[in-house]
Design a protein around this motif. Structure first.
Motif, PDB file in Angstrom:
ATOM      1  N   ASN A  93       0.787  -1.266  -0.109  1.00 45.45           N
ATOM      2  CA  ASN A  93      -0.112  -0.088   0.029  1.00 45.45           C
ATOM      3  C   ASN A  93       0.868   1.075  -0.201  1.00 45.45           C
ATOM      4  O   ASN A  93       1.122   1.888   1.020  1.00 45.45           O
ATOM      5  N   ASN A  94       1.359   1.608  -1.123  1.00 47.02           N
ATOM      6  CA  ASN A  94       2.713   2.423  -1.396  1.00 47.02           C
ATOM      7  C   ASN A  94       2.246   3.779  -1.958  1.00 47.02           C
ATOM      8  O   ASN A  94       3.288   4.596  -1.782  1.00 47.02           O
ATOM      9  N   ALA A  95       1.029   3.953  -2.740  1.00 44.66           N
ATOM     10  CA  ALA A  95       0.865   5.181  -3.539  1.00 44.66           C
ATOM     11  C   ALA A  95       0.874   6.638  -2.373  1.00 44.66           C
ATOM     12  O   ALA A  95       0.365   6.345  -1.256  1.00 44.66           O
ATOM     13  N   GLY A  96       1.711   7.338  -2.651  1.00 44.26           N
ATOM     14  CA  GLY A  96       1.884   8.643  -1.980  1.00 44.26           C
ATOM     15  C   GLY A  96       2.210   9.920  -2.361  1.00 44.26           C
ATOM     16  O   GLY A  96       2.484   9.780  -3.664  1.00 44.26           O
ATOM     17  N   TYR A  97       1.819  11.055  -1.746  1.00 44.72           N
ATOM     18  CA  TYR A  97       2.266  12.421  -2.132  1.00 44.72           C
ATOM     19  C   TYR A  97       2.921  13.065  -1.091  1.00 44.72           C
ATOM     20  O   TYR A  97       2.374  13.227  -0.215  1.00 44.72           O
ATOM     21  N   GLN A  98       3.761  13.689  -1.263  1.00 49.29           N
ATOM     22  CA  GLN A  98       4.940  14.667  -0.149  1.00 49.29           C
ATOM     23  C   GLN A  98       4.277  15.820   0.191  1.00 49.29           C
ATOM     24  O   GLN A  98       4.600  16.246   1.154  1.00 49.29           O
ATOM     25  N   GLY A  99       3.601  16.342  -0.636  1.00 47.47           N
ATOM     26  CA  GLY A  99       2.679  17.659  -0.270  1.00 47.47           C
ATOM     27  C   GLY A  99       3.857  18.831  -0.434  1.00 47.47           C
ATOM     28  O   GLY A  99       5.100  18.626  -0.952  1.00 47.47           O
ATOM     29  N   VAL A 100       3.423  20.217  -0.136  1.00 47.70           N
ATOM     30  CA  VAL A 100       4.334  21.185  -0.517  1.00 47.70           C
ATOM     31  C   VAL A 100       5.233  21.243   0.829  1.00 47.70           C
ATOM     32  O   VAL A 100       4.926  20.545   2.006  1.00 47.70           O
ATOM     33  N   PHE A 101       6.183  22.116   0.821  1.00 46.67           N
ATOM     34  CA  PHE A 101       6.964  22.423   2.016  1.00 46.67           C
ATOM     35  C   PHE A 101       6.735  23.718   2.461  1.00 46.67           C
ATOM     36  O   PHE A 101       7.118  24.936   1.635  1.00 46.67           O
ATOM     37  N   GLY A 140      -2.731 -13.512   4.306  1.00 45.61           N
ATOM     38  CA  GLY A 140      -1.888 -12.684   3.527  1.00 45.61           C
ATOM     39  C   GLY A 140      -0.995 -11.927   4.216  1.00 45.61           C
ATOM     40  O   GLY A 140      -1.091 -11.903   5.646  1.00 45.61           O
ATOM     41  N   ALA A 141      -0.523 -11.058   3.649  1.00 46.65           N
ATOM     42  CA  ALA A 141       0.480 -10.076   4.301  1.00 46.65           C
ATOM     43  C   ALA A 141       0.135  -8.607   3.695  1.00 46.65           C
ATOM     44  O   ALA A 141       0.120  -8.519   2.180  1.00 46.65           O
ATOM     45  N   ILE A 142       0.159  -7.561   4.237  1.00 45.21           N
ATOM     46  CA  ILE A 142       0.166  -6.333   3.750  1.00 45.21           C
ATOM     47  C   ILE A 142       1.223  -5.356   4.450  1.00 45.21           C
ATOM     48  O   ILE A 142       1.708  -5.495   5.625  1.00 45.21           O
ATOM     49  N   VAL A 143       1.848  -4.343   3.366  1.00 41.29           N
ATOM     50  CA  VAL A 143       2.667  -3.565   3.938  1.00 41.29           C
ATOM     51  C   VAL A 143       2.464  -2.053   3.534  1.00 41.29           C
ATOM     52  O   VAL A 143       1.927  -2.006   2.348  1.00 41.29           O
ATOM     53  N   ASN A 144       2.157  -1.298   4.576  1.00 39.17           N
ATOM     54  CA  ASN A 144       1.791   0.115   4.372  1.00 39.17           C
ATOM     55  C   ASN A 144       3.170   1.174   4.403  1.00 39.17           C
ATOM     56  O   ASN A 144       3.692   0.773   5.369  1.00 39.17           O
ATOM     57  N   MET A 145       2.845   1.662   3.431  1.00 39.54           N
ATOM     58  CA  MET A 145       4.140   2.693   2.814  1.00 39.54           C
ATOM     59  C   MET A 145       3.997   3.840   4.071  1.00 39.54           C
ATOM     60  O   MET A 145       3.232   4.651   3.753  1.00 39.54           O
ATOM     61  N   ALA A 146       4.799   3.895   4.986  1.00 40.20           N
ATOM     62  CA  ALA A 146       4.734   5.199   6.079  1.00 40.20           C
ATOM     63  C   ALA A 146       6.058   5.873   5.680  1.00 40.20           C
ATOM     64  O   ALA A 146       6.264   6.005   4.445  1.00 40.20           O
ATOM     65  N   ILE A 183      -3.729 -12.624   8.665  1.00 34.61           N
ATOM     66  CA  ILE A 183      -3.347 -11.332   7.917  1.00 34.61           C
ATOM     67  C   ILE A 183      -2.348 -10.648   8.546  1.00 34.61           C
ATOM     68  O   ILE A 183      -2.839 -10.156   9.716  1.00 34.61           O
ATOM     69  N   ARG A 184      -1.196 -10.620   8.270  1.00 34.22           N
ATOM     70  CA  ARG A 184      -0.136  -9.734   8.902  1.00 34.22           C
ATOM     71  C   ARG A 184      -0.300  -8.279   8.182  1.00 34.22           C
ATOM     72  O   ARG A 184      -0.209  -8.092   7.073  1.00 34.22           O
ATOM     73  N   PHE A 246      11.123  -8.697   3.048  1.00 33.38           N
ATOM     74  CA  PHE A 246      11.318  -9.320   4.328  1.00 33.38           C
ATOM     75  C   PHE A 246       9.964  -9.459   4.817  1.00 33.38           C
ATOM     76  O   PHE A 246       9.535 -10.329   5.407  1.00 33.38           O
ATOM     77  N   LEU A 247       9.480  -8.167   5.147  1.00 33.31           N
ATOM     78  CA  LEU A 247       8.019  -8.117   5.889  1.00 33.31           C
ATOM     79  C   LEU A 247       7.036  -8.975   5.241  1.00 33.31           C
ATOM     80  O   LEU A 247       6.292  -9.394   6.036  1.00 33.31           O
ATOM     81  N   MET A 248       6.981  -9.166   3.770  1.00 32.96           N
ATOM     82  CA  MET A 248       5.883 -10.117   3.279  1.00 32.96           C
ATOM     83  C   MET A 248       6.205 -11.411   3.224  1.00 32.96           C
ATOM     84  O   MET A 248       5.744 -12.442   3.186  1.00 32.96           O
ATOM     85  N   SER A 249       7.661 -11.996   3.315  1.00 36.62           N
ATOM     86  CA  SER A 249       7.998 -13.142   3.638  1.00 36.62           C
ATOM     87  C   SER A 249       7.564 -14.078   4.976  1.00 36.62           C
ATOM     88  O   SER A 249       7.337 -13.705   5.678  1.00 36.62           O
ATOM     89  N   ASP A 250       7.806 -15.214   4.460  1.00 36.27           N
ATOM     90  CA  ASP A 250       7.423 -16.333   5.506  1.00 36.27           C
ATOM     91  C   ASP A 250       8.569 -16.067   6.881  1.00 36.27           C
ATOM     92  O   ASP A 250       8.211 -16.487   7.933  1.00 36.27           O
ATOM     93  N   GLU A 251       9.507 -15.569   6.453  1.00 34.21           N
ATOM     94  CA  GLU A 251      10.640 -15.316   7.570  1.00 34.21           C
ATOM     95  C   GLU A 251      10.090 -14.279   8.413  1.00 34.21           C
ATOM     96  O   GLU A 251      10.814 -14.195   9.573  1.00 34.21           O
ATOM     97  N   ALA A 252       9.055 -13.501   8.132  1.00 36.14           N
ATOM     98  CA  ALA A 252       8.650 -12.455   9.069  1.00 36.14           C
ATOM     99  C   ALA A 252       7.106 -13.130   9.513  1.00 36.14           C
ATOM    100  O   ALA A 252       6.076 -12.213  10.152  1.00 36.14           O
ATOM    101  N   SER A 253       6.953 -14.409   9.640  1.00 38.56           N
ATOM    102  CA  SER A 253       5.621 -14.909   9.984  1.00 38.56           C
ATOM    103  C   SER A 253       5.023 -14.431  11.203  1.00 38.56           C
ATOM    104  O   SER A 253       4.012 -14.606  11.611  1.00 38.56           O
TER     105      SER A 253
END
Ligand code: NAD
Length: 266
Positions: A93-101, A140-146, A183-184, A246-253
């Motif tokens: 879950n990676n789409a993102g926008y940085q905004g103005v500074f 399954g597994a989800i990684v959120n982009m922070a 679900i992780r 790594f976070l999606m893999s079974d090694e992070a089960s």
């Protein structure tokens, strides 16, 4: 770009939002190199088509979905993706926008709304749709982009920082809510990643704000930022992809609700 195989994802499929961007593309290459089918989702159709073309060399199934994560019906992409690729096992879950500074007292209302809409509401839409799909599919597994901006709150990035703190919060709650379904849910928080659009943009825009924290010359800002991390260098796109695989893999089960900081130390 060619990525080397590190984990086994053969027979699995990942849906990557922001799949046309720098991190989405690097991650798509990595998963494809490890045998996974790829569903790319992005607003930018031509860039996404280029990424899909590059991925052909891995001989894995690839589909593209041109959509906006802020649209409330974006979740139907999961149904379409499963029709085309048969299954979705992982969601980045990676789409993102940085905004103005801008300093807090000058931060524009419309940009604040835009950042929150893409980075919080958009992430929520994908997270909810992923939760429903993976629940029905048996796990399954989800990684959120922070971002590290969601850990420290850097100057002049009010909306972005707020949005990424929110992503980490959603990750912690979703990890608890979805654990019973197998679900992780984890977050990834890069800091200084480059080269790439966001790195160049942030050094230029931080320089232009004229705050006490950064020089007016973007080249000096680059060095100021790099000098602030113990590893004294930028992280690479490949190092971000390392964290996602790594976070999606079974090694992070047994890892869920975790925020992996890809920062070179702080
Ligand atoms: P990028 O700009 O190269 O990619 C972002 C992608 O998201 C683009 O392809 C864009 O078209 C897509 N996108 C934006 N709004 C969208 C929407 N409404 N619907 C669908 N797609 C949309 O940036 P990147 O560096 O690849 O960043 C990816 C993620 O990583 C972002 O969430 C960003 O906040 C985060 N991040 C990046 C860095 C960095 O230094 N690059 C550091 C920390 C976190």
């Amino acid at each position: 770009m060619t990525a080397k195989a590190t984990y086994q994802f053969a027979g699995k499929t990942i849906l990557i939002t922001g799949g046309a961007g720098d991190i989405g593309k690097a991650t798509a290459h990595r998963f494809a190199a490890n045998g996974a089918g790829i569903a790319l989702l992005d607003l930018n159709e031509p860039k996404m088509a280029n990424v899909a073309e590059e991925l052909k060399s891995y001989n894995v199934p690839v589909s593209t979905f041109c959509c906006d994560v802020t649209a409330s019906d974006v979740g139907k992409t999961f149904t379409d993706a499963v029709k085309q690729l048969e299954r979705i096992d992982y969601v980045f879950n990676n789409a993102g926008y940085q905004g103005v500074f801008a300093k807090t007292d000058e931060y524009p209302e419309d940009d604040f709304q835009k950042v929150i809409n893409i980075n919080v509401v958009g992430v929520f839409h994908i997270l909810k749709a992923a939760a429903q799909h993976l629940r029905d599919a048996g796990g399954g597994a989800i990684v959120n982009m922070a971002s590290y901006a969601g850990v420290i709150g850097p100057p002049n990035m009010l909306a972005y920082s707020a949005s990424k703190f929110a992503v980490i919060g959603m990750t912690q709650t979703a990890a608890k809510d979805l654990a019973p379904y197998g679900i992780r849910v984890n977050a990834l928080s890069p800091a200084l990643i480059g080269p790439g659009f966001m790195w160049t943009r942030q050094t230029e825009l931080q320089a232009a704000v004229g705050s006490q924290y950064f020089d007016a010359n973007p080249k000096v800002v680059e060095q100021q930022m790099i000098n602030s991390v113990p590893m004294r260098r930028l992280g690479s796109l490949a190092e971000v992809a390392n964290g996602v695989t790594f976070l999606m893999s079974d090694e992070a089960s047994y890892i869920t609700g975790f925020n992996l900081e890809v920062t070179g130390g702080q």
